[in-house]
Design an enzyme around this catalytic site. Structure first.
Site, PDB file in Angstrom:
ATOM      1  N   CYS A  44       1.002  -1.357  -0.086  1.00  0.00           N
ATOM      2  CA  CYS A  44      -0.070  -0.077   0.124  1.00  0.00           C
ATOM      3  C   CYS A  44       0.925   1.229   0.270  1.00  0.00           C
ATOM      4  O   CYS A  44       0.377   2.178  -0.634  1.00  0.00           O
ATOM      5  CB  CYS A  44      -0.714  -0.008   1.080  1.00  0.00           C
ATOM      6  SG  CYS A  44      -1.663  -1.606   1.812  1.00  0.00           S
ATOM      7  N   CYS A  47       1.831   3.818  -3.098  1.00  0.00           N
ATOM      8  CA  CYS A  47       0.726   4.505  -3.722  1.00  0.00           C
ATOM      9  C   CYS A  47       0.202   5.685  -2.644  1.00  0.00           C
ATOM     10  O   CYS A  47      -0.012   6.677  -2.890  1.00  0.00           O
ATOM     11  CB  CYS A  47      -0.382   3.879  -4.304  1.00  0.00           C
ATOM     12  SG  CYS A  47       0.035   3.084  -5.690  1.00  0.00           S
ATOM     13  N   HIS A  48      -0.011   4.993  -1.395  1.00  0.00           N
ATOM     14  CA  HIS A  48      -0.709   5.831  -0.306  1.00  0.00           C
ATOM     15  C   HIS A  48       0.262   6.964   0.503  1.00  0.00           C
ATOM     16  O   HIS A  48       0.025   7.558   1.246  1.00  0.00           O
ATOM     17  CB  HIS A  48      -1.773   5.192   0.429  1.00  0.00           C
ATOM     18  CG  HIS A  48      -2.744   4.443  -0.222  1.00  0.00           C
ATOM     19  ND1 HIS A  48      -3.874   5.310  -0.665  1.00  0.00           N
ATOM     20  CD2 HIS A  48      -2.658   3.177  -0.648  1.00  0.00           C
ATOM     21  CE1 HIS A  48      -4.747   4.420  -1.312  1.00  0.00           C
ATOM     22  NE2 HIS A  48      -4.117   3.371  -1.355  1.00  0.00           N
TER      23      HIS A  48
HETATM   24 FE1  DHE Z   1       7.589   1.241 -10.069  1.00  0.00          FE
HETATM   25  C1  DHE Z   1       9.632   2.862 -12.543  1.00  0.00           C
HETATM   26  C2  DHE Z   1       7.705   3.868  -8.375  1.00  0.00           C
HETATM   27  C3  DHE Z   1       4.795  -0.166  -8.573  1.00  0.00           C
HETATM   28  C4  DHE Z   1       7.996  -1.656 -12.177  1.00  0.00           C
HETATM   29  N1  DHE Z   1       8.732   2.949 -10.329  1.00  0.00           N
HETATM   30  C5  DHE Z   1       9.398   3.492 -11.445  1.00  0.00           C
HETATM   31  C6  DHE Z   1       9.621   4.714 -11.153  1.00  0.00           C
HETATM   32  C7  DHE Z   1       9.042   4.997  -9.829  1.00  0.00           C
HETATM   33  C8  DHE Z   1       8.270   4.177  -9.429  1.00  0.00           C
HETATM   34  C9  DHE Z   1       9.302   6.267  -9.107  1.00  0.00           C
HETATM   35  C10 DHE Z   1      10.642   5.787 -11.834  1.00  0.00           C
HETATM   36  C11 DHE Z   1      12.094   5.489 -11.561  1.00  0.00           C
HETATM   37  C12 DHE Z   1      12.944   6.379 -12.575  1.00  0.00           C
HETATM   38  O1  DHE Z   1      12.831   6.387 -13.487  1.00  0.00           O
HETATM   39  O2  DHE Z   1      13.900   6.894 -11.806  1.00  0.00           O
HETATM   40  N2  DHE Z   1       6.559   1.938  -8.888  1.00  0.00           N
HETATM   41  C13 DHE Z   1       6.519   2.840  -7.975  1.00  0.00           C
HETATM   42  C14 DHE Z   1       5.651   2.891  -6.971  1.00  0.00           C
HETATM   43  O3  DHE Z   1       5.656   3.847  -6.153  1.00  0.00           O
HETATM   44  C15 DHE Z   1       4.593   2.007  -7.237  1.00  0.00           C
HETATM   45  C16 DHE Z   1       3.498   2.475  -7.939  1.00  0.00           C
HETATM   46  C17 DHE Z   1       4.091   1.182  -5.920  1.00  0.00           C
HETATM   47  C18 DHE Z   1       4.993   0.531  -5.202  1.00  0.00           C
HETATM   48  O4  DHE Z   1       4.829   0.143  -4.064  1.00  0.00           O
HETATM   49  O5  DHE Z   1       6.283   0.260  -5.445  1.00  0.00           O
HETATM   50  C19 DHE Z   1       5.542   0.960  -8.337  1.00  0.00           C
HETATM   51  N3  DHE Z   1       6.546  -0.737 -10.301  1.00  0.00           N
HETATM   52  C20 DHE Z   1       5.583  -0.835  -9.418  1.00  0.00           C
HETATM   53  C21 DHE Z   1       5.120  -2.320  -9.744  1.00  0.00           C
HETATM   54  O6  DHE Z   1       4.296  -2.948  -9.318  1.00  0.00           O
HETATM   55  C22 DHE Z   1       6.030  -2.851 -10.941  1.00  0.00           C
HETATM   56  C23 DHE Z   1       5.256  -3.153 -12.184  1.00  0.00           C
HETATM   57  C24 DHE Z   1       6.912  -4.060 -10.469  1.00  0.00           C
HETATM   58  C25 DHE Z   1       7.571  -3.777  -9.077  1.00  0.00           C
HETATM   59  O7  DHE Z   1       8.819  -3.874  -9.284  1.00  0.00           O
HETATM   60  O8  DHE Z   1       6.852  -3.570  -8.037  1.00  0.00           O
HETATM   61  C26 DHE Z   1       6.931  -1.761 -11.096  1.00  0.00           C
HETATM   62  N4  DHE Z   1       8.739   0.622 -12.057  1.00  0.00           N
HETATM   63  C27 DHE Z   1       8.702  -0.544 -12.390  1.00  0.00           C
HETATM   64  C28 DHE Z   1       9.356  -0.592 -13.759  1.00  0.00           C
HETATM   65  C29 DHE Z   1       9.923   0.651 -13.895  1.00  0.00           C
HETATM   66  C30 DHE Z   1       9.546   1.489 -12.898  1.00  0.00           C
HETATM   67  C31 DHE Z   1      10.000  -1.761 -14.380  1.00  0.00           C
HETATM   68  C32 DHE Z   1      11.064   1.250 -14.938  1.00  0.00           C
HETATM   69  C33 DHE Z   1      10.677   1.432 -16.208  1.00  0.00           C
HETATM   70  C34 DHE Z   1      11.278   1.760 -17.328  1.00  0.00           C
HETATM   71  O9  DHE Z   1      11.073   1.315 -18.385  1.00  0.00           O
HETATM   72  O10 DHE Z   1      12.442   2.540 -17.062  1.00  0.00           O
END
Ligand code: DHE
Length: 542
Positions: A44, A47-48
């Site tokens: 959670c 996002c929150h």
């Molecule tokens: Fe991510 C990028 C935050 C959930 C996979 N994710 C990012 C970035 C942020 C972020 C701030 C950008 C980083 C950068 O470019 O410097 N992600 C978050 C969260 O806060 C969120 C919504 C919820 C959490 O609790 O983490 C979240 N993210 C996810 C997922 O559920 C994903 C699908 C799988 C996982 O790892 O939890 C996921 N996020 C990714 C990926 C990128 C990413 C693969 C990079 C994408 C790219 O092509 O550069």
């Protein structure tokens, strides 16, 4: 039919909130608090927020529920069934048990526990140099084309796989720690920097055979971003981690991860409003035109330019310029050959455009509902010129933005096309010059068909030309997530993200014909999420 279901859900929730509104915090044992805090962190807080004041997801503090007259039954119903704007249906998906749903509903009606601190001394103590620079090879030890390696996150097993992008063979699997989130390449491509949700960072040396972790450190307790220094003269010299908790960024030596400096990002909303303790660092990009990182502070709605050129001097000076943009900045990337940086302010449904040369907030573009670009997708349209696009989590739209104020001023910073998609829930979109297509996933679509599908948009037609369900994904209850092209752009790869008990797969597509040409499988291939091609990541090709 879906609209009817949402209306029904809203009516049920409204009745539940009115009939059972409750303001007293439900009782919880100490053990239950500990379990609930862990689940909240895992599911959670991203996002929150740990303090629950909201960002990508809304404020869910006890005061908020009391003000809105929403009590336990309402909260339980939402945790079970989700909400159309992107709140996952944890109960319906079977991710949280009935007991856990009840536990979490009670937890959010209690005050959030104060998260622990983590200071520079803790960071220094956590640093481990596993292979000193002098003991590392001076040239690649393998004959493989390492610049076309693809690093694949094996998220729920805390590992990263390195796959040869030419042969699609597994090179090695490296332990990288709990819920590894992303990899970023150093500008030379030689190192992969890794960050996990638990704030642990590591670096992998791709010259070694097999590649291995050469240094580790824990900059924070919760993090999502990491980047390296890319300006000439500073290539591979520094790395930076953006922390969610404590809210800060930390600068490291780029070859050893020895911590150099920690800077708090606790700040005032847009420089003048409320002070936010939880001011989390979201996306970071590294400039190649100046010795700077562009860092986005989510809750305070500020974009920071961090100049690292003097950080080796006594006192480790960093020159930081803060500009006010929009709130809840999340992910973003370069547009139009790195002339501009675009970041999603996803709770405001906006895209913020920054000019790194003037350090100005140039424009704010109306996106769909909850834009989520990843790094976004760049291409050149014959009439509109250079464009950049994002998908949206909460609406079935790909928003295409004109990004060339000099050559195409009439289209600049406008949504030049809003492409209607078959599903909501897009997390990632990618493009490569070698392919005529822009590819999107729908990972968090509430429609099971969406979460196992991909769509291809014609770069010229700006229309969806083909959508397809990835065969076999539904059978292993996998969601299709994240697209990455190989170095020459002839292929793109997508992950099928099943649970960690089920070996999964990466589907490989011809980037011109859109035919599936191979499938990477193996017992080691558990919970694949992000994929990072060395050359494309080092050079910001997307
Ligand atoms: Fe991510 C990028 C935050 C959930 C996979 N994710 C990012 C970035 C942020 C972020 C701030 C950008 C980083 C950068 O470019 O410097 N992600 C978050 C969260 O806060 C969120 C919504 C919820 C959490 O609790 O983490 C979240 N993210 C996810 C997922 O559920 C994903 C699908 C799988 C996982 O790892 O939890 C996921 N996020 C990714 C990926 C990128 C990413 C693969 C990079 C994408 C790219 O092509 O550069």
């Amino acid at each position: 039919m879906r609209i009817f279901k949402y209306l029904l859900l809203i009516v049920v929730l409204a009745i539940a909130s009115q009939a059972f509104a409750q303001t007293d915090a439900p009782a919880m044992t100490d053990d239950e608090m500990v379990t609930a805090t862990d689940i909240f962190f895992d599911r959670c807080a991203g996002c929150h927020g740990v303090l629950r004041k909201g960002a990508t997801g809304p404020n869910i503090t006890p005061e908020h529920f009391a003000n809105d007259n929403k009590g336990l039954p309402y909260i339980k119903a939402v945790i079970f069934g989700g909400l159309p704007g992107g709140m996952p249906d944890w109960g319906r998906q079977g991710i949280l048990t009935d007991e856990e749903q009840d536990l979490m509903a009670r937890f959010v009606l209690n005050d959030p526990p104060q998260p622990p601190t983590w200071e520079f001394g803790n960071i220094k103590d956590s640093w481990e140099l596993l292979v000193p620079v002098a003991d590392r090879p001076t040239e690649p030890q393998s004959k493989r084309n390492w610049e076309n390696y693809v690093g694949v996150i094996l998220r729920d097993v805390g590992k990263a796989a390195i796959i040869d992008g030419d042969t699609r063979e597994l090179v090695t699997v490296v332990p990288t720690g709990y819920a590894t989130h992303i990899l970023r390449s150093s500008k030379s491509g030689r190192y992969f920097y890794v960050i996990g949700r638990d704030g642990k960072a590591s670096m992998i040396d791709l010259f070694m055979d097999p590649p291995a972790v050469v240094a580790k450190v824990r900059p924070c307790l919760d993090a999502r971003s990491i980047e390296s220094s890319k300006f000439e003269g500073f290539v591979d010299k520094y790395a930076v981690v953006g922390c969610y908790w404590p809210s800060a960024f930390v600068v490291f030596d780029g070859l050893t991860l020895e911590p150099i400096k920690m800077v708090s990002t606790v700040s005032y909303v847009k420089g003048a409003g409320e002070l936010v303790q939880e001011a989390r660092v979201a996306a970071i990009v590294a400039s190649e035109d100046s010795p700077e990182w562009i860092l986005n502070v989510k809750e305070s709605g500020q974009t920071w330019f961090v100049n690292y050129s003097n950080v080796d001097k006594k006192g480790h000076p960093l020159d930081v310029t803060m500009i006010d943009t929009e709130r809840y900045l999340h992910d973003g990337g370069w547009a139009n050959q790195r002339k501009y940086f675009i970041v999603a302010a996803n709770a405001e449904n906006k895209l913020v455009v920054i000019d790194p040369a003037t350090r100005e907030f140039v424009a704010s573009v109306e996106a769909g509902v909850k834009p989520h670009p990843g790094r976004g997708a760049n291409w050149v349209h014959s009439k509109l010129g250079p464009v950049w696009a994002t998908g949206n989590i909460g609406s079935p739209e790909v928003t295409v933005v004109g990004v060339d104020p000099e050559g195409h001023p009439d289209q600049a910073w406008q949504a030049v096309e809003r492409i209607e998609m078959p599903f909501t829930g897009t997390l990632f979109i990618k493009a490569h010059d070698a392919s005529p297509w822009v590819i999107t996933d729908f990972t968090v679509s509430s429609n099971p068909k969406g979460s196992t599908s991909l769509c291809a948009i014609g770069k010229e037609s700006l229309k969806v030309e083909k959508c397809w369900e990835v065969p076999g994904a539904a059978d292993i209850k996998a969601r299709i997530v994240h697209i990455e092209f190989t170095k020459d752009g002839s292929e793109f790869w997508v992950s099928a993200w099943a649970n960690k008990e089920t070996p999964s797969f990466i589907a490989v597509y011809d980037s011109n014909t859109l035919e599936e040409i191979d499938r990477i499988t193996g017992d080691w291939l558990l919970t694949p999420t992000g994929k990072f091609n060395v050359y494309n990541t080092a050079n910001d090709i997307y």
